[in-house]
Design an enzyme around this catalytic site. Structure first.
Site, mmCIF file in Angstrom:
data_model
loop_
_atom_site.group_PDB
_atom_site.id
_atom_site.type_symbol
_atom_site.label_atom_id
_atom_site.label_comp_id
_atom_site.label_asym_id
_atom_site.label_seq_id
_atom_site.Cartn_x
_atom_site.Cartn_y
_atom_site.Cartn_z
ATOM 1 N N LYS A 183 0.740 -1.193 -0.046
ATOM 2 C CA LYS A 183 -0.019 -0.071 0.002
ATOM 3 C C LYS A 183 0.770 1.091 -0.014
ATOM 4 O O LYS A 183 0.454 2.255 -0.576
ATOM 5 C CB LYS A 183 -0.947 -0.116 1.312
ATOM 6 C CG LYS A 183 -1.748 1.281 1.501
ATOM 7 C CD LYS A 183 -2.674 1.472 0.290
ATOM 8 C CE LYS A 183 -3.854 2.571 0.474
ATOM 9 N NZ LYS A 183 -3.467 3.773 1.038
ATOM 10 N N GLU A 190 0.994 6.876 -6.627
ATOM 11 C CA GLU A 190 -0.140 7.791 -6.693
ATOM 12 C C GLU A 190 0.753 9.124 -6.713
ATOM 13 O O GLU A 190 0.312 9.969 -7.476
ATOM 14 C CB GLU A 190 -0.756 7.581 -5.548
ATOM 15 C CG GLU A 190 -2.074 8.462 -5.467
ATOM 16 C CD GLU A 190 -3.047 8.196 -4.209
ATOM 17 O OE1 GLU A 190 -3.329 9.368 -3.575
ATOM 18 O OE2 GLU A 190 -3.260 7.121 -4.187
#
EC number: 1.1.1.44
Length: 488
Positions: A183, A190
């Protein structure tokens, strides 16, 4: 019969995940530190559903079916430890605690070992997709106690987003902190995706003189091709959004970006591994620089604008379209590099920690539900499926050919940005990495000579086998002793 799962933390993400779980056929017991939040939730969004409220952690535990499963959606850090400390005395061997927050992977490793010592399973799971994803279907990246996965996999796979082929965007990632580490890599990518898109928008506006309407249509068109992604989609929508006075809202949003820290974690992890995560690191630093708004304005008053006349004023329609095409190439190439660097870091850490990770499956987990979802990820998944020991994504045949074709446009955009004094730290850092990675020779030979000169750190020779080290007495007054503790 008790509830299928317990939930602690009813902020918006927590509420939405609870509603998602219940909608998919599971009963949920919920608790929040502020108990009025529980009452409000039960009377409102949870009314009439298979959701039961508790006013204490002890009551929550009593409402659950065995083996008990409790998911935490609380603020990362000490709050997670505090809740675990309250839960632990109430649990039995074989019960499961799940941390769904943005916890640091090293905290997850520590917590897993502590709970396993008490006979309690622990899972740290990445949850991506924001508030909407939590409600409609997030991307889930669980890791930790492998024996616990069968206990929660029916729930997780049911609530997760589904890719276009119907596959759940959820699967077991790996042991101890692997889920939260994946993650973290996702969040770093991102940051990179967002920054290269922002640089593309800035180039359109200042180098090409494009209107907001023209930029909106361009991003909309890009979203039908190789750049198709959630972030390109929302960028097109943002560019079209008008304020109440009919002017573009983006013009009134302060250019000082915030960040919550997960991007920094990725950069620190790269430094610890010695993995060149240049694009993502520059994307994090670009946010830090943007936050220095007052200092930047002061510097602007001192130095002014280096470029007095924008090239946009002299561009023909054809030249502008050629540069738009080159800009698409630049964003595409940088996106490839961002993922290449992210997966390389993941590979380095997996080897050091002994994690067995399926990179093809990890890429497929991000195809739906999460912020970086895109059609591009199917290509990445296929590349790792075809070559499990792929050293770097840019070496996959598909991506190598794409880079060869699009690289000239990428260079054009970076060069033109420099000429027009437009900062493109992510695009340029990615290009510098690409040139370095594809360069058989680099100036590091001089670095090694310098290190040996002042610190006797030794060097390898091109005319000797790797692993054989040499030291030169550069000044004639040194010695033959090589470096010990002093190094740089």
């Amino acid at each position: 019969m008790g509830a299928d799962i317990g939930f602690i933390g009813l902020a918006v993400m927590g509420e939405n995940l609870v509603l998602n779980i219940e909608r998919n056929g599971f009963s949920v017991a919920v608790f929040n530190r502020t108990t009025t939040v529980v009452d409000r939730f039960l009377a409102g969004r949870a009314h009439g559903k298979r959701i039961t409220g508790a006013h204490s952690i002890a009551e929550l535990v009593s409402l659950l079916a065995r083996p008990r499963k409790i998911m935490l959606m609380v603020k990362a850090g000490s709050a997670v430890d505090a809740v675990i400390d309250q839960i632990l005395p109430l649990l039995e061997k074989g019960d499961l605690v799940i941390d769904g927050g943005n916890s640091h992977y090293q905290d997850t490793i520590r917590r897993m070992h502590a709970l396993e010592a008490a006979g309690i399973h622990f899972i740290g799971t990445g949850v991506s997709g924001g508030e909407e994803g939590a409600l409609r279907g997030p991307s889930l990246m669980p890791g930790g106690s492998a024996q616990a996965w069968p206990l929660v996999s029916p729930i997780f796979c049911a609530i997760a987003a589904k890719a276009d082929d119907g596959t759940p965007c959820c699967d077991w990632v790996g042991s101890d902190g692997a889920g939260h580490y994946v993650k973290m890599i996702h969040n770093g990518i991102e940051y990179g995706d967002m920054q290269i898109i922002a640089e593309g928008y800035w180039f359109m506006k200042h180098a090409l003189g494009m209107s907001y309407e023209h930029m909106h249509h361009t991003f909309t068109r890009w979203n039908t091709g190789r750049l198709h992604s959630y972030l390109i989609e929302i960028t097109a929508a943002i560019l079209a959004h008008q304020d109440t006075d009919g002017t573009p809202l983006l013009e009134k949003i302060l250019d000082a970006a915030g960040q919550k820290g997960t991007g920094r974690w990725t950069c620190v992890a790269a430094l610890e591994e010695g993995s060149p995560l240049t694009l993502i690191t520059e994307s994090v630093m670009a946010r830090s620089l943007s936050a220095q708004k007052q200092a930047r304005c002061k510097a602007h008053r001192v130095f002014g604008s280096p470029v007095k006349v924008s090239k946009a004023e002299t561009l023909s329609a054809q030249q502008r379209e050629e540069l738009v095409s080159a800009l698409e190439d630049a964003l595409y190439c940088a996106k490839i590099v961002s993922y290449a660097q992210g997966f390389e870091l993941l590979s380095h850490t997996a080897k050091r920690r002994g994690w067995t990770l399926d990179f093809s499956r990890i890429a497929s987990l991000w195809r739906g539900g999460c912020i970086i979802r895109s059609g591009f990820l199917s290509k990445i998944s296929a590349a790792f499926a075809q070559q499990h020991d792929l050293e770097n994504l840019v070496l996959a045949p598909f991506f190598a050919e794409e880079l060869k074709r699009a690289c000239p446009g990428w260079r054009t955009i970076v060069a033109e940005s420099v000429r027009q004094a437009l900062p493109v730290p992510a695009l340029s850092a990615a290009l510098a990495w690409f040139d370095g990675f594809t360069g058989a020779a680099l100036p590091a030979n001089l670095l090694q000579a310098q290190r040996d000169y002042f610190g006797a750190h030794t060097y390898e020779r091109t005319d000797a086998p790797r692993g054989e080290f040499f030291h030169t007495n550069w000044t004639g007054t040194g010695g033959d002793t090589i470096a010990g503790t002093y190094s740089i």
